[in-house]
Design an enzyme around this catalytic site. Structure first.
Site, PDB file in Angstrom:
ATOM      1  N   GLU A 146      -4.004   1.869  -6.778  1.00 27.12           N
ATOM      2  CA  GLU A 146      -4.309   3.122  -5.946  1.00 27.12           C
ATOM      3  C   GLU A 146      -3.841   4.354  -6.224  1.00 27.12           C
ATOM      4  O   GLU A 146      -2.548   4.742  -6.143  1.00 27.12           O
ATOM      5  CB  GLU A 146      -3.697   2.326  -4.611  1.00 27.12           C
ATOM      6  CG  GLU A 146      -4.147   1.402  -3.787  1.00 27.12           C
ATOM      7  CD  GLU A 146      -5.193   1.768  -2.702  1.00 27.12           C
ATOM      8  OE1 GLU A 146      -6.316   1.367  -3.034  1.00 27.12           O
ATOM      9  OE2 GLU A 146      -4.917   2.412  -1.920  1.00 27.12           O
ATOM     10  N   HIS A 150       0.710  -1.207   0.041  1.00 28.07           N
ATOM     11  CA  HIS A 150      -0.007   0.022  -0.079  1.00 28.07           C
ATOM     12  C   HIS A 150       0.952   1.225   0.007  1.00 28.07           C
ATOM     13  O   HIS A 150       2.012   1.176   0.627  1.00 28.07           O
ATOM     14  CB  HIS A 150      -1.069  -0.040   1.254  1.00 28.07           C
ATOM     15  CG  HIS A 150      -1.974   1.002   1.370  1.00 28.07           C
ATOM     16  ND1 HIS A 150      -1.850   2.423   1.488  1.00 28.07           N
ATOM     17  CD2 HIS A 150      -3.466   1.051   1.038  1.00 28.07           C
ATOM     18  CE1 HIS A 150      -2.739   3.130   1.329  1.00 28.07           C
ATOM     19  NE2 HIS A 150      -3.930   2.059   1.050  1.00 28.07           N
TER      20      HIS A 150
HETATM   21  P1  PGA Z   1      -9.561   5.863   0.741  1.00 27.97           P
HETATM   22  O1  PGA Z   1      -8.624   4.805   0.902  1.00 27.97           O
HETATM   23  O2  PGA Z   1     -10.907   4.989   0.216  1.00 27.97           O
HETATM   24  O3  PGA Z   1     -10.051   6.755   2.057  1.00 27.97           O
HETATM   25  O4  PGA Z   1      -9.164   6.822  -0.359  1.00 27.97           O
HETATM   26  C1  PGA Z   1      -8.237   3.600   0.061  1.00 27.97           C
HETATM   27  C2  PGA Z   1      -6.982   3.103   0.396  1.00 27.97           C
HETATM   28  O5  PGA Z   1      -6.167   3.570   0.828  1.00 27.97           O
HETATM   29  O6  PGA Z   1      -7.152   1.801   0.385  1.00 27.97           O
END
Ligand code: PGA
Length: 227
Positions: A152, A95
């Site tokens: 992401e 991540h």
């Molecule tokens: P968010 O986070 O939905 O708050 O943008 C997504 C993530 O980081 O997995």
């Protein structure tokens, strides 16, 4: 193909809140919806085992990270081999918050993927535009095609500004070229109100902020069930 929705709670929630969330979610989501939409919950690691019985049986367990090492002398690390016995189905790896705050590299992620695959856990490899190809290339031979990948979008994570669908489509295509025909999720400010923008593009969603309140998350899952 059914769409996978993964709730990523990050470092939010005490055990008490997590248990209340599970109880409320069990009440508010319909069993039919959960047969249509595969849902996984990535809680904080110490809570994972205790949430199994608090969640509907169709909901699978995920973790937010895993050790790049096998079991052994690695203080503080939790090995994939240790998670396998907890019915953990998915491990989020790489991540952007791990890369940013914990200095995680593509090689670390590759080692985590290898540990997961060895122990029957599906890695959910997170990538941003910049390192799709390098991350795929860093993996051991044959591993890329066994992953789920989450695009992401850095500018969209936790900002409330979800990424333009056309751009998500382009990066999703790039990911499929680099990793193979793997499921590609999108993550970055996904909510019930905007998830339909990606319904013909993404194979599912990684949801942070909109997974924290049961009401928001149930609305999202119910919306996905209509696709
Ligand atoms: P968010 O986070 O939905 O708050 O943008 C997504 C993530 O980081 O997995």
């Amino acid at each position: 193909m059914s769409k996978l929705v993964i709730a990523n709670w990050k470092s939010h929630k005490t055990l008490e809140f997590a248990q209340t969330w599970c109880a409320d979610f069990s009440k508010e989501v319909s069993a039919l919806t959960l047969t249509t939409v595969p849902v996984a919950v990535a809680a904080a690691l110490p809570f994972v085992a205790s949430l199994r019985s608090a969640l509907p049986s169709q909901v699978t367990l995920a973790v937010q990270d895993v050790s790049p090492f096998p079991p052994g002398k690695y203080t503080g690390a939790v090995a994939a081999a240790q998670l396998a016995g907890l019915e953990v189905k998915y491990a989020i790896v790489g991540h952007s918050e791990r890369r940013q705050y914990f200095g995680e590299t593509n090689t670390d992620v590759a080692n985590k993927v290898a540990q997961c695959l060895e122990h029957g856990i599906t890695p959910v490899v997170c990538v941003d535009d910049e390192y799709v190809a390098n991350q795929a290339a860093a993996l051991e031979d044959g591993h890329a095609a066994k992953c789920v990948v989450a695009y992401e979008a850095l500018s969209a994570i936790g900002t409330g500004k979800n990424m333009d669908a056309q751009h998500v489509a382009e990066i999703t295509e790039l990911i499929k070229q680099s990793f193979g025909q793997v499921p590609v999720l999108y993550g970055g400010s996904v909510t019930a109100a905007n998830v339909a923008e990606y319904k013909d593009i993404s194979d599912g969603w990684l949801v942070g902020s909109a997974s924290l309140e049961v009401e928001d998350f149930v609305a999202l899952v119910n919306t996905v069930a209509q696709f």
